[in-house]
Design a protein around this motif. Structure first.
Motif, PDB file in Angstrom:
ATOM      1  N   PHE A   1       0.834  -1.196   0.000  1.00 47.23           N
ATOM      2  CA  PHE A   1       0.000   0.000   0.000  1.00 47.23           C
ATOM      3  C   PHE A   1       0.877   1.258   0.000  1.00 47.23           C
ATOM      4  O   PHE A   1       0.566   2.250  -0.656  1.00 47.23           O
ATOM      5  N   PHE A   2       1.979   1.198   0.735  1.00 47.31           N
ATOM      6  CA  PHE A   2       2.871   2.356   0.792  1.00 47.31           C
ATOM      7  C   PHE A   2       3.558   2.567  -0.555  1.00 47.31           C
ATOM      8  O   PHE A   2       3.637   3.695  -1.048  1.00 47.31           O
ATOM      9  N   VAL A   3       4.067   1.480  -1.146  1.00 52.80           N
ATOM     10  CA  VAL A   3       4.759   1.597  -2.430  1.00 52.80           C
ATOM     11  C   VAL A   3       3.817   2.134  -3.500  1.00 52.80           C
ATOM     12  O   VAL A   3       4.205   2.954  -4.337  1.00 52.80           O
ATOM     13  N   ALA A   4       2.564   1.702  -3.468  1.00 56.60           N
ATOM     14  CA  ALA A   4       1.597   2.130  -4.474  1.00 56.60           C
ATOM     15  C   ALA A   4       0.902   3.436  -4.107  1.00 56.60           C
ATOM     16  O   ALA A   4       0.062   3.910  -4.873  1.00 56.60           O
ATOM     17  N   ALA A   5       1.250   4.008  -2.948  1.00 62.22           N
ATOM     18  CA  ALA A   5       0.619   5.258  -2.488  1.00 62.22           C
ATOM     19  C   ALA A   5      -0.890   5.122  -2.389  1.00 62.22           C
ATOM     20  O   ALA A   5      -1.652   6.000  -2.796  1.00 62.22           O
ATOM     21  N   LEU A   6      -1.324   3.989  -1.844  1.00 65.07           N
ATOM     22  CA  LEU A   6      -2.745   3.734  -1.600  1.00 65.07           C
ATOM     23  C   LEU A   6      -3.013   3.807  -0.104  1.00 65.07           C
ATOM     24  O   LEU A   6      -2.218   3.292   0.697  1.00 65.07           O
TER      25      LEU A   6
ATOM     26  N   ASP B   1     -11.465  -2.551  -7.741  1.00 61.87           N
ATOM     27  CA  ASP B   1     -10.385  -3.140  -8.535  1.00 61.87           C
ATOM     28  C   ASP B   1      -9.934  -2.176  -9.622  1.00 61.87           C
ATOM     29  O   ASP B   1      -8.728  -2.060  -9.902  1.00 61.87           O
ATOM     30  N   ALA B   2     -10.895  -1.468 -10.220  1.00 62.19           N
ATOM     31  CA  ALA B   2     -10.551  -0.524 -11.296  1.00 62.19           C
ATOM     32  C   ALA B   2      -9.693   0.620 -10.764  1.00 62.19           C
ATOM     33  O   ALA B   2      -8.736   1.052 -11.411  1.00 62.19           O
ATOM     34  N   GLN B   3     -10.028   1.116  -9.592  1.00 66.00           N
ATOM     35  CA  GLN B   3      -9.249   2.204  -8.999  1.00 66.00           C
ATOM     36  C   GLN B   3      -7.823   1.755  -8.673  1.00 66.00           C
ATOM     37  O   GLN B   3      -6.866   2.499  -8.868  1.00 66.00           O
ATOM     38  N   VAL B   4      -7.696   0.535  -8.170  1.00 68.34           N
ATOM     39  CA  VAL B   4      -6.368   0.022  -7.835  1.00 68.34           C
ATOM     40  C   VAL B   4      -5.524  -0.116  -9.101  1.00 68.34           C
ATOM     41  O   VAL B   4      -4.346   0.289  -9.129  1.00 68.34           O
ATOM     42  N   ARG B   5      -6.127  -0.677 -10.173  1.00 64.44           N
ATOM     43  CA  ARG B   5      -5.380  -0.842 -11.424  1.00 64.44           C
ATOM     44  C   ARG B   5      -4.959   0.515 -11.994  1.00 64.44           C
ATOM     45  O   ARG B   5      -3.848   0.671 -12.505  1.00 64.44           O
ATOM     46  N   GLU B   6      -5.851   1.499 -11.887  1.00 59.06           N
ATOM     47  CA  GLU B   6      -5.527   2.844 -12.383  1.00 59.06           C
ATOM     48  C   GLU B   6      -4.347   3.443 -11.622  1.00 59.06           C
ATOM     49  O   GLU B   6      -3.434   4.028 -12.214  1.00 59.06           O
ATOM     50  N   GLN B   7      -4.345   3.274 -10.285  1.00 59.66           N
ATOM     51  CA  GLN B   7      -3.258   3.820  -9.471  1.00 59.66           C
ATOM     52  C   GLN B   7      -1.948   3.100  -9.761  1.00 59.66           C
ATOM     53  O   GLN B   7      -0.893   3.735  -9.881  1.00 59.66           O
TER      54      GLN B   7
ATOM     55  N   LEU C   1      12.290  -1.106  -8.200  1.00 61.53           N
ATOM     56  CA  LEU C   1      10.847  -1.243  -7.997  1.00 61.53           C
ATOM     57  C   LEU C   1      10.163  -1.748  -9.260  1.00 61.53           C
ATOM     58  O   LEU C   1       9.210  -2.540  -9.191  1.00 61.53           O
ATOM     59  N   VAL C   2      10.618  -1.289 -10.412  1.00 66.44           N
ATOM     60  CA  VAL C   2      10.060  -1.789 -11.671  1.00 66.44           C
ATOM     61  C   VAL C   2      10.383  -3.265 -11.840  1.00 66.44           C
ATOM     62  O   VAL C   2       9.532  -4.072 -12.231  1.00 66.44           O
ATOM     63  N   ARG C   3      11.622  -3.642 -11.544  1.00 66.36           N
ATOM     64  CA  ARG C   3      12.052  -5.037 -11.710  1.00 66.36           C
ATOM     65  C   ARG C   3      11.291  -5.964 -10.755  1.00 66.36           C
ATOM     66  O   ARG C   3      10.972  -7.097 -11.113  1.00 66.36           O
ATOM     67  N   ARG C   4      10.985  -5.470  -9.562  1.00 66.78           N
ATOM     68  CA  ARG C   4      10.314  -6.308  -8.555  1.00 66.78           C
ATOM     69  C   ARG C   4       8.834  -5.965  -8.424  1.00 66.78           C
ATOM     70  O   ARG C   4       8.215  -6.181  -7.392  1.00 66.78           O
ATOM     71  N   ARG C   5       8.250  -5.464  -9.488  1.00 66.69           N
ATOM     72  CA  ARG C   5       6.865  -4.993  -9.447  1.00 66.69           C
ATOM     73  C   ARG C   5       5.882  -6.079  -9.021  1.00 66.69           C
ATOM     74  O   ARG C   5       4.884  -5.809  -8.356  1.00 66.69           O
ATOM     75  N   ALA C   6       6.152  -7.327  -9.387  1.00 62.99           N
ATOM     76  CA  ALA C   6       5.215  -8.409  -9.053  1.00 62.99           C
ATOM     77  C   ALA C   6       5.064  -8.560  -7.542  1.00 62.99           C
ATOM     78  O   ALA C   6       3.993  -8.932  -7.055  1.00 62.99           O
TER      79      ALA C   6
ATOM     80  N   TRP D   1       4.943  -6.296  -5.205  1.00 62.48           N
ATOM     81  CA  TRP D   1       4.052  -5.342  -4.555  1.00 62.48           C
ATOM     82  C   TRP D   1       2.780  -5.070  -5.348  1.00 62.48           C
ATOM     83  O   TRP D   1       1.801  -4.554  -4.798  1.00 62.48           O
ATOM     84  N   GLU D   2       2.755  -5.436  -6.625  1.00 63.47           N
ATOM     85  CA  GLU D   2       1.534  -5.254  -7.423  1.00 63.47           C
ATOM     86  C   GLU D   2       0.545  -6.397  -7.218  1.00 63.47           C
ATOM     87  O   GLU D   2      -0.652  -6.171  -7.028  1.00 63.47           O
ATOM     88  N   ALA D   3       1.043  -7.623  -7.273  1.00 61.01           N
ATOM     89  CA  ALA D   3       0.147  -8.788  -7.243  1.00 61.01           C
ATOM     90  C   ALA D   3      -0.753  -8.825  -6.009  1.00 61.01           C
ATOM     91  O   ALA D   3      -1.964  -9.078  -6.127  1.00 61.01           O
ATOM     92  N   PRO D   4      -0.241  -8.583  -4.787  1.00 60.86           N
ATOM     93  CA  PRO D   4      -1.130  -8.633  -3.617  1.00 60.86           C
ATOM     94  C   PRO D   4      -2.254  -7.591  -3.663  1.00 60.86           C
ATOM     95  O   PRO D   4      -3.283  -7.771  -3.009  1.00 60.86           O
ATOM     96  N   LEU D   5      -2.059  -6.522  -4.432  1.00 66.46           N
ATOM     97  CA  LEU D   5      -3.065  -5.466  -4.483  1.00 66.46           C
ATOM     98  C   LEU D   5      -4.120  -5.706  -5.558  1.00 66.46           C
ATOM     99  O   LEU D   5      -5.232  -5.172  -5.468  1.00 66.46           O
ATOM    100  N   LEU D   6      -3.791  -6.493  -6.575  1.00 70.87           N
ATOM    101  CA  LEU D   6      -4.706  -6.689  -7.692  1.00 70.87           C
ATOM    102  C   LEU D   6      -5.868  -7.613  -7.341  1.00 70.87           C
ATOM    103  O   LEU D   6      -6.951  -7.496  -7.906  1.00 70.87           O
ATOM    104  N   ASP D   7      -5.676  -8.545  -6.420  1.00 71.32           N
ATOM    105  CA  ASP D   7      -6.733  -9.468  -6.010  1.00 71.32           C
ATOM    106  C   ASP D   7      -7.472  -8.909  -4.808  1.00 71.32           C
ATOM    107  O   ASP D   7      -6.847  -8.589  -3.781  1.00 71.32           O
TER     108      ASP D   7
END
Length: 403
Positions: free
Chosen positions: A30-35, A43-49, A73-78, A80-86
Motif C-alpha cells: 500500500f505504501f509503495v503504491a501510495a494507496l 479493482d478498477a481504482q487500484v489498477r488505475e493507481q 521497484l520496476v524489476r520487482r513490481r510483481a 508489490w503489485e500482485a497482492p493489491l490486484l486481487d
C-alpha cells in the motif's frame, strides 16, 4: 482515483522514505503504491493507481537521485503489485499493514518520548534550544511535526537560550552597564538579584515583548523623575538611558547575548582547569561550576548555566558527565544558589527563598523577576501593592493631599 497522479508528492513521500531506509522492504505494498489502506478501493481504482505509479517509476529510471531505486521497484513490481490486484488478498493485506503501521507508529512515538526523557533528566526540562533538533530526529524516523508536538505538549519546555544567535554588545559597553548596576546595588545596599542585569533592573523577564519593556521603562522613568536630586537618581537615569538605547531602540537580543558572553569568559578558565587536572568535567565539578555561574550575578537560569557549560566543554573538546539533575533557587539577598530540596531559608544569610506573588498569590522564588505562574513582574506588583497600602494609610490618617 480520477485525480491526476501527483508525481512530486510520490517522490517526496514514497521514494524519499524508501531511499532513506538501509534495505528495501516491500512488505507494505500500500505504501509503495501510495494507496490509503484505511480507504476502500475498487479493482478498477487500484489498477488505475498502479498504472500511474508504474509509468512514473519508468520515467524516474532516467533521473539522477532515485534512478536505481526506481529501476529496482520496476524489476520487482510483481512483489508489490500482485497482492493489491486481487480483492480478497488485498483485504487480508490491509489488516496486516494497518496493524504493522500502528505498532511501528507506537514505537516511533515511544522513541520520541525516550529522547525527550533523556534531555529532561539532564536539564530538568526540555530546553527550547534543543526542541528543533529533537523534532528533526523525530522527522527522520517518520514522525510528523504534529505528532511530535503532541508528545512535547506533555513536557516542560524551559528557556535556556540567549540572544537568538545575535552578536553580543561590545565588551566595553557591557562593562559600562555592569559597573552602573553594581554602583546602584551599592547605593541601595540591596540584593544582587535585583541588579543582575538591565532586565532585572526593569523587573521584566529577558526577551520580553517591546510593549512590556516600554511600559516598565516608562514607569521607572516617571518614578525616577519624582526622586530628589541625588547620586542614586543620576545612576538610575544612566541605566534608563541604557535601557532605551539597548532594549528599546537597539536589539535586546544583543544585550542578552552579552550576558552569556560575560559568563562564558568568567567560567572558561575554571572549566579548563578541571579538564587539565581531571581529564573531564565530572558531575561534582559540573554542578560546582553551575553554582558559580548562578552566584556570579549574571542573571542566567539554571538551564542556561548548564547549556553554557556544555558549550564551553565542547569548545575545549572535553567529555562531560552531569550526573543526577539538580535545580537551584537563587537567594534574593546574597545571590547564592541553593538546591531545590525543600529548604525555605538561605543557609548563608537567612533570607526567605520564596514569596507569594502579589498579583496571583501563588508561591514563586523571591529573586524571580517574574512570577512563574502568571508572568507578572514580581517587583512591579510588590511596589504597586506597597503604593496602595501607603495611600490607604495616608487617607486613614487624614492626609488626603499626601495620598
Amino acid at each position: 482515483m480520477s485525480a491526476a497522479f501527483d508525481g512530486s508528492g510520490y517522490r517526496q513521500r514514497v521514494l524519499a522514505e524508501l531511499h532513506r531506509r538501509s534495505t528495501l522492504d516491500l512488505d507494505d505494498p500500500f505504501f509503495v503504491a501510495a494507496l490509503d489502506p484505511d480507504a476502500v478501493h475498487t479493482d478498477a481504482q487500484v489498477r488505475e493507481q498502479l498504472a500511474a505509479v508504474m509509468a512514473f517509476l519508468q520515467r524516474q529510471r532516467d533521473a539522477t537521485r532515485y534512478a536505481s531505486l526506481a529501476a529496482t521497484l520496476v524489476r520487482r513490481r510483481a512483489e508489490w503489485e500482485a497482492p493489491l490486484l486481487d480483492a480478497a488478498t488485498r483485504d487480508q493485506l490491509r489488516a496486516r499493514v494497518l496493524a504493522a503501521r500502528q505498532a511501528g507508529q507506537a514505537e516511533r512515538l515511544a522513541k520520541v518520548a525516550r529522547n525527550l526523557a533523556t534531555v529532561r533528566e539532564r536539564f530538568g526540562g526540555v530546553p527550547r534550544s534543543r526542541v528543533a533538533g529533537l523534532r528533526r530526529l523525530a522527522a527522520a524516523d517518520g514522525v510528523t511535526t504534529e505528532q511530535f508536538d503532541a508528545v512535547l505538549a506533555g513536557e516542560q519546555v524551559i528557556e535556556d537560550g540567549w540572544g537568538d544567535g545575535a552578536e553580543p554588545l561590545a565588551a566595553g559597553v557591557r562593562r559600562q552597564i555592569r559597573d552602573r548596576l553594581t554602583e546602584l546595588r551599592q547605593l541601595r545596599v540591596g540584593s544582587r538579584a535585583a541588579t543582575a542585569s538591565l532586565w532585572a533592573f526593569l523587573g521584566v523577564p529577558a526577551g520580553s515583548p517591546p510593549e512590556r519593556i516600554r511600559a516598565a521603562y516608562e514607569i521607572a522613568l516617571e518614578r525616577n523623575q519624582r526622586r530628589p536630586h541625588d547620586h542614586e537618581k543620576t545612576v538610575i537615569a544612566d541605566l534608563l538611558a541604557q535601557v532605551r538605547t539597548r532594549l528599546l531602540d537597539g536589539d535586546p537580543a544583543a544585550y542578552t547575548a552579552g550576558l552569556a558572553a560575560d559568563a562564558r569568559e568568567e567560567i572558561r578558565g575554571r572549566v579548563e582547569e578541571h579538564i587539565v587536572l581531571d581529564g573531564e568535567l565530572g558531575p561534582a565539578a559540573f554542578e560546582g561550576l553551575v553554582r558559580e555561574i548562578l552566584s556570579s550575578g549574571s542573571g542566567l537560569s539554571t538551564a542556561q548555566a548548564k547549556t553554557l557549560l556544555l558549550g564551553v566543554a565542547r569548545e575545549l573538546g572535553a567529555a562531560v558527565t552531569t550526573g543526577v539533575f539538580l535545580d537551584y533557587v537563587v537567594c534574593a539577598q546574597c545571590c547564592r544558589p541553593e538546591p531545590v530540596d525543600g529548604s525555605r531559608i538561605c543557609r548563608y544569610c537567612d533570607t526567605e527563598l520564596y514569596t507569594a506573588c502579589p498579583s496571583c498569590g501563588r508561591e514563586t522564588e523571591a529573586a524571580a523577576v517574574a512570577c512563574r505562574s502568571c508572568g507578572q513582574s514580581v517587583r512591579q506588583a510588590r511596589e504597586a501593592a506597597q503604593a496602595v497600602s501607603a495611600i490607604r494609610r495616608a487617607l486613614g490618617a487624614g492626609r488626603a493631599r499626601q495620598a
